[in-house]
Write a protein that holds these residues in place. Sequence first.
Motif, PDB file in Angstrom:
ATOM      1  N   PHE A 527      19.136 101.359 -21.572  1.00  0.00           N
ATOM      2  CA  PHE A 527      20.350 101.476 -20.762  1.00  0.00           C
ATOM      3  C   PHE A 527      20.352 100.478 -19.599  1.00  0.00           C
ATOM      4  O   PHE A 527      21.364  99.828 -19.330  1.00  0.00           O
ATOM      5  CB  PHE A 527      20.506 102.899 -20.231  1.00  0.00           C
ATOM      6  CG  PHE A 527      20.218 103.963 -21.256  1.00  0.00           C
ATOM      7  CD1 PHE A 527      20.666 103.837 -22.565  1.00  0.00           C
ATOM      8  CD2 PHE A 527      19.481 105.103 -20.924  1.00  0.00           C
ATOM      9  CE1 PHE A 527      20.406 104.814 -23.512  1.00  0.00           C
ATOM     10  CE2 PHE A 527      19.214 106.084 -21.859  1.00  0.00           C
ATOM     11  CZ  PHE A 527      19.673 105.939 -23.158  1.00  0.00           C
ATOM     12  N   THR A 528      19.207 100.378 -18.916  1.00  0.00           N
ATOM     13  CA  THR A 528      19.144  99.456 -17.776  1.00  0.00           C
ATOM     14  C   THR A 528      19.226  98.005 -18.250  1.00  0.00           C
ATOM     15  O   THR A 528      19.767  97.148 -17.543  1.00  0.00           O
ATOM     16  CB  THR A 528      17.881  99.690 -16.928  1.00  0.00           C
ATOM     17  OG1 THR A 528      16.720  99.651 -17.777  1.00  0.00           O
ATOM     18  CG2 THR A 528      17.939 101.057 -16.239  1.00  0.00           C
ATOM     19  N   ASP A 529      18.712  97.699 -19.446  1.00  0.00           N
ATOM     20  CA  ASP A 529      18.850  96.353 -20.010  1.00  0.00           C
ATOM     21  C   ASP A 529      20.324  96.011 -20.216  1.00  0.00           C
ATOM     22  O   ASP A 529      20.779  94.904 -19.905  1.00  0.00           O
ATOM     23  CB  ASP A 529      18.137  96.245 -21.365  1.00  0.00           C
ATOM     24  CG  ASP A 529      16.628  96.080 -21.239  1.00  0.00           C
ATOM     25  OD1 ASP A 529      16.118  96.097 -20.113  1.00  0.00           O
ATOM     26  OD2 ASP A 529      15.972  95.932 -22.295  1.00  0.00           O
ATOM     27  N   PHE A 530      21.086  96.966 -20.766  1.00  0.00           N
ATOM     28  CA  PHE A 530      22.496  96.714 -21.051  1.00  0.00           C
ATOM     29  C   PHE A 530      23.281  96.513 -19.761  1.00  0.00           C
ATOM     30  O   PHE A 530      24.117  95.602 -19.657  1.00  0.00           O
ATOM     31  CB  PHE A 530      23.078  97.889 -21.847  1.00  0.00           C
ATOM     32  CG  PHE A 530      24.444  97.628 -22.423  1.00  0.00           C
ATOM     33  CD1 PHE A 530      24.596  96.931 -23.607  1.00  0.00           C
ATOM     34  CD2 PHE A 530      25.579  98.093 -21.781  1.00  0.00           C
ATOM     35  CE1 PHE A 530      25.854  96.686 -24.146  1.00  0.00           C
ATOM     36  CE2 PHE A 530      26.852  97.863 -22.304  1.00  0.00           C
ATOM     37  CZ  PHE A 530      26.982  97.155 -23.495  1.00  0.00           C
ATOM     38  N   ILE A 531      22.993  97.337 -18.769  1.00  0.00           N
ATOM     39  CA  ILE A 531      23.651  97.182 -17.469  1.00  0.00           C
ATOM     40  C   ILE A 531      23.305  95.822 -16.869  1.00  0.00           C
ATOM     41  O   ILE A 531      24.178  95.121 -16.320  1.00  0.00           O
ATOM     42  CB  ILE A 531      23.246  98.331 -16.519  1.00  0.00           C
ATOM     43  CG1 ILE A 531      23.850  99.652 -17.017  1.00  0.00           C
ATOM     44  CG2 ILE A 531      23.674  98.047 -15.088  1.00  0.00           C
ATOM     45  CD1 ILE A 531      23.286 100.884 -16.345  1.00  0.00           C
ATOM     46  N   ALA A 532      22.034  95.406 -16.985  1.00  0.00           N
ATOM     47  CA  ALA A 532      21.624  94.099 -16.463  1.00  0.00           C
ATOM     48  C   ALA A 532      22.384  92.967 -17.154  1.00  0.00           C
ATOM     49  O   ALA A 532      22.756  91.980 -16.511  1.00  0.00           O
ATOM     50  CB  ALA A 532      20.114  93.912 -16.639  1.00  0.00           C
ATOM     51  N   CYS A 533      22.634  93.120 -18.463  1.00  0.00           N
ATOM     52  CA  CYS A 533      23.400  92.101 -19.194  1.00  0.00           C
ATOM     53  C   CYS A 533      24.837  92.035 -18.662  1.00  0.00           C
ATOM     54  O   CYS A 533      25.382  90.945 -18.453  1.00  0.00           O
ATOM     55  CB  CYS A 533      23.400  92.398 -20.688  1.00  0.00           C
ATOM     56  SG  CYS A 533      21.800  92.140 -21.496  1.00  0.00           S
TER      57      CYS A 533
END
Length: 702
Positions: A527-533
């Motif tokens: 989830f945090t990876d997607f938000i970072a993207c």
Amino acid sequence: MTSCAQEKSRTPYEWPSIAAPIAAVKPHVRALHGDTVIDNYYWLNDYFKKGPDTAAVIQYLEAENAYTDAMMKDTEPLQAKLFEEMKGRVKEQDESVPYFKNGYYYYTRTEEGKQYYKFCRKKESLDAPEEVLLDVDALAEGHSYYSVRGFNVSPDNKLLAYGVDTVSRRQYTIHIKKLETGELMADAIPGTTGGSVWANDNQTLFYTKNNPATLLTEKIMRHTLGNGVEGDATVYHELDNTNYIGVSKAKSGRFIYIYSGGTLSSETRYLDADKPMEAFRVFQPRMKDVLYSVTALSDRFLIVTNRDAKNFKLMECPLDETGVAHWKEMIPHREDVLLEDVDEFKDFLVISERKNGLVQLAVRNLMDGSEHYLDFGEAAYTAYPATNPEYNTSTLRYAYTSLTTPASTYDYDMLLREKTLKKQQEVVGGYNVEDYTTERLYATADDGTKVPISLVYKKGFRKDGSAPLLLYGYGSYGATMDPSFSSARLSLLDRGFVFAIAHIRGGQEMGRQWYEDGKMMKKKNTFTDFIACGQYLVAEKYTAPEHLYAQGGSAGGLLMGAVINMAPQLWHGVIAQVPFVDVVNTMLDETIPLTTNEYDEWGNPNDREAYFYMKSYSPYEHVEAKAYPNMLVTTGLHDSQVQYFEPAKWVAKLRATKTDNNVLLLKTEMDYGHGGASGRFDYLKEIALVYAFLCALEGITD
């Protein structure tokens, strides 16, 4: 059509002022590990559970559908235009590239105006007369859903076994057809996965039997033609309900395999295909935290395994000594290369690897030991071995695509090292690859990890933050979201949208560790990876929060639910398709199909630590009184993967809790399941709905 949505000619869509359906509140208490939770919408399970509120569930879903239709009413002309536009790019009269197997060329062909296809063959030459083995267009008549899979011709070329599902619940009945007469045999085998394997006697068929309630693959059965299904023998019964099982056949035709595997360990059994009445032998008993798969060459077995090799390695062993003590290393473990699979040929091996997030195909000559890689020539792409059923050949068929390259089929001469394009997907009406640009970017996650992003846009795009951008993600089960072409997507790109894929942890793009860092107790990295993207794309002015959209389905729908709880202000709109959003309740209910298979992915909430970790991110548990983005949620009443009630409960709770006036729509397909419509054009209607929703939010009317 608006040539570019960055032009200031958008007309804000006027959403109708209509009261949304309100689901009844019927408190249900969940008490576990000293934690008590009130679930006001648990009753929406009742259609699935055949409970007292079954009729009320259907009424609620139909009310939500009516609300969605009313809210989207003024977009119907655009939906119709999008559908015709996308359908118009599909070549209606088409034919697949024939593949050769056991003396015949096999292919499918489609006809103008028809939703399905015909499965055909020609004997020895493509100039021979056509034999239509199965006319799926005719068989599907009168069915709102019709799926055929598992085409399996007997070694003597006289019988065709195939599976049919008319409900969209992935429960297939296997039928057997006499190809010389066209007669359908009385043998009809219900409750299967649809696939099957012939023994070499042309009389014995092995298949996988599902549990009728949980849909778990539980048994491998042996069927003898003419004996009736009730006489079928159980040749293997899987007692571990966290494993999936299946049956397959060596390309050479020499062995039949039974595979049993979970996320963490697996086991293979094998049988001489000439001796179907004998017992299957265990290749190597299952080992803790060890996965392995088996491939037979003429003189030895090959084993792809992660035993002492996180990114997998290739081993070999004699045909008569298969235990791990006899395994000898053939390709060692590499820290920077994931070894995914091997395809066997008489004189060659094709090894599928992944490095820096991209597929590599290595060809090894078994006669002289030489090895070389295929060159694909693009920065971001998808490539994989296609249909290669023939063992004694030096030709590899592989598929290739990218965000700008239509699906292409190549034949590669492994001796001469020459490739021949056999077919490229035709985009009717014309398509110029030079009109579009693709990029590979890297966002930095919270812990410093570099997360790849693949994106595509039409030339003329300006990086000033004004363009709408649709960010797609999945990030579960080690499934890689490789970049591929979509002719339907052109309708979005041509209206000024950027399309991007976030290659987040939980997938396996960057190796096995990439998967392990996005599952179980590390799931939140996904989830945090997607938000970072999303944040990176905003920071680099590919878009802005008022033009940023997110899309994901199934486990990617869980991703959508999590990121709108964690960063609701980042997204203007979200598309959540068949979303897995009620993680704790589903994983606690072993009667729900496939639940126990998922313990190695999410954890078992009967374990206290797993329960509280799941609860800390499960979207349904974390709906709060705050503003959420505009949302379109889709599901299917007969979905066997993510039951309809998860998105229904989620939407009901969001409606009752959120503080904004943004649009929230739930669309339930009452005739379909997890994969949507079965016809080759019907599925475009859902895409048209999604695209029209996005265009409405952008004020794009044409």
